[in-house]
Scaffold this motif. Structure first.
Motif, mmCIF file in Angstrom:
data_model
loop_
_atom_site.group_PDB
_atom_site.id
_atom_site.type_symbol
_atom_site.label_atom_id
_atom_site.label_comp_id
_atom_site.label_asym_id
_atom_site.label_seq_id
_atom_site.Cartn_x
_atom_site.Cartn_y
_atom_site.Cartn_z
ATOM 1 N N ILE A 183 91.493 56.758 46.956
ATOM 2 C CA ILE A 183 90.917 56.908 48.295
ATOM 3 C C ILE A 183 91.438 58.193 48.940
ATOM 4 O O ILE A 183 90.689 58.937 49.583
ATOM 5 C CB ILE A 183 91.259 55.679 49.164
ATOM 6 C CG1 ILE A 183 90.509 54.452 48.633
ATOM 7 C CG2 ILE A 183 90.899 55.924 50.632
ATOM 8 C CD1 ILE A 183 90.865 53.157 49.341
ATOM 9 N N ARG A 184 92.704 58.485 48.761
ATOM 10 C CA ARG A 184 93.282 59.739 49.262
ATOM 11 C C ARG A 184 92.650 60.932 48.560
ATOM 12 O O ARG A 184 92.324 61.953 49.203
ATOM 13 C CB ARG A 184 94.789 59.727 49.032
ATOM 14 C CG ARG A 184 95.502 61.063 49.250
ATOM 15 C CD ARG A 184 95.365 61.570 50.654
ATOM 16 N NE ARG A 184 96.113 62.805 50.845
ATOM 17 C CZ ARG A 184 95.881 63.682 51.816
ATOM 18 N NH1 ARG A 184 94.913 63.466 52.695
ATOM 19 N NH2 ARG A 184 96.612 64.773 51.917
ATOM 20 N N ALA A 185 92.428 60.817 47.257
ATOM 21 C CA ALA A 185 91.843 61.926 46.486
ATOM 22 C C ALA A 185 90.414 62.237 46.927
ATOM 23 O O ALA A 185 89.923 63.349 46.728
ATOM 24 C CB ALA A 185 91.865 61.595 45.000
ATOM 25 N N ASP A 186 89.743 61.256 47.546
ATOM 26 C CA ASP A 186 88.386 61.476 48.056
ATOM 27 C C ASP A 186 88.367 62.257 49.359
ATOM 28 O O ASP A 186 87.296 62.480 49.933
ATOM 29 C CB ASP A 186 87.669 60.136 48.260
ATOM 30 C CG ASP A 186 87.166 59.555 46.946
ATOM 31 O OD1 ASP A 186 87.123 60.300 45.952
ATOM 32 O OD2 ASP A 186 86.821 58.352 46.917
ATOM 33 N N GLY A 187 89.542 62.637 49.854
ATOM 34 C CA GLY A 187 89.618 63.454 51.062
ATOM 35 C C GLY A 187 90.011 62.702 52.313
ATOM 36 O O GLY A 187 90.013 63.263 53.410
ATOM 37 N N ASN A 188 90.360 61.425 52.188
ATOM 38 C CA ASN A 188 90.769 60.642 53.354
ATOM 39 C C ASN A 188 92.241 60.882 53.683
ATOM 40 O O ASN A 188 93.010 61.355 52.845
ATOM 41 C CB ASN A 188 90.534 59.154 53.077
ATOM 42 C CG ASN A 188 89.073 58.823 52.883
ATOM 43 O OD1 ASN A 188 88.319 58.711 53.845
ATOM 44 N ND2 ASN A 188 88.647 58.687 51.637
ATOM 45 N N SER A 189 92.631 60.540 54.893
ATOM 46 C CA SER A 189 94.021 60.727 55.299
ATOM 47 C C SER A 189 94.933 59.783 54.529
ATOM 48 O O SER A 189 94.502 58.752 54.007
ATOM 49 C CB SER A 189 94.171 60.465 56.803
ATOM 50 O OG SER A 189 94.009 59.076 57.082
#
Length: 273
Positions: A183-189
């Protein structure tokens, strides 16, 4: 400390154990604050390890005590019946859950989402997929503590139930990171990734309390409930964890991860049980 814990009501014991397994997911999800991505090989080993833990727990902590209880309580040559029925019902329950809740397995494109059509985001679909398979883990913990209470199942001692909670908690650590880091790798904080990761396991203490309460209020369902939790976990293993670990070119090391997870859970159950 163990003596104090043994004096608690089984429902409270289940709640504490469920909070522990959730806490392990919180710990794993917190890895997102230190890493932005996780190597695919590592993810596959994590999935394999989780699968091994769940397979071993399904037999030693759930199915074997289910059959043993039936043998000790007048089922005779039909002592396999509760285990067989409960096991199949557990798998059917997870299949139904899969059908009615939209979700997406890790590593899959959003076009491969399962369940009803929805406009939900990829992050939410990933979150729902992990949440679905945390339900049987919580149920397994609760049923184990309910069975251990008052000697309801000769093979389900309190230490065996604690071993099951430890095993599930152990595999929840990589599971939390396996959700939060993509989820972080998808650009989320980092905070959003962390919160989605740890919240996916909040169902575990709830399911643990439900499982314990059901067994304590209706003792006759005990062998069915034990096998039900086992069937639900095996469904998750075969439908999700093993395929995820075997489709990215890391099948050998993922299989070794499965064997290590199986061995760890077997040791925990036999040593503590």
């Amino acid at each position: 400390m163990l003596e104090t814990f043994s004096n608690y009501n089984p429902i409270l014991q289940s709640l504490i154990a469920g909070l522990f397994t959730w806490g392990c997911t919180v710990l794993g999800s917190a890895f997102v604050f230190f890493f932005k991505t996780v190597n695919r090989k590592v993810l596959d080993v994590m999935s394999g390890f989780a699968a091994g833990v769940m397979i071993a727990a399904s037999f030693w902590s759930l199915l074997a005590p289910s059959i043993s209880y039936a043998e000790d309580n007048g089922y005779g040559v039909f002592s396999w019946v509760p285990a067989a029925i409960g096991f199949l019902l557990g798998g059917a329950f997870l299949r139904l859950t899969d059908a009615i809740i939209p979700h997406l397995h890790l590593g899959e494109p959003i076009e491969n989402r399962e369940g009803p059509e929805t406009g939900a985001s990829r992050n939410l679909l990933l979150f729902l997929a992990i949440t679905i398979h945390n339900i049987p883990e919580g149920l397994a913990v609760g049923v184990a503590f309910g069975a251990a209470a008052h000697g309801l199942a000769t093979e389900n001692t309190l230490m065996s139930a604690i071993g099951l909670a430890l095993g599930i908690g152990l595999q929840n650590i990589p599971e939390g990171s396996a959700l939060s880091m993509p989820i972080r790798a998808d650009g989320n904080s980092r905070w959003k990734a962390f919160n989605l990761g740890q919240l996916s396991a909040i169902v575990e203490p709830v399911a643990a309390v439900i499982g314990a309460a059901a067994v304590l209020s209706m003792q006759a369902i005990l062998p069915y409930a034990l096998a039900f939790a086992a069937g639900a976990m095996i469904f998750v293993v075969v439908e999700e964890l093993i395929p995820e670990s075997q489709t990215n070119g890391n099948s050998d090391i993922a299989t070794i991860g499965l064997m290590v997870g199986f061995t760890v859970m077997m040791i925990l159950d036999v040593a503590l049980g």
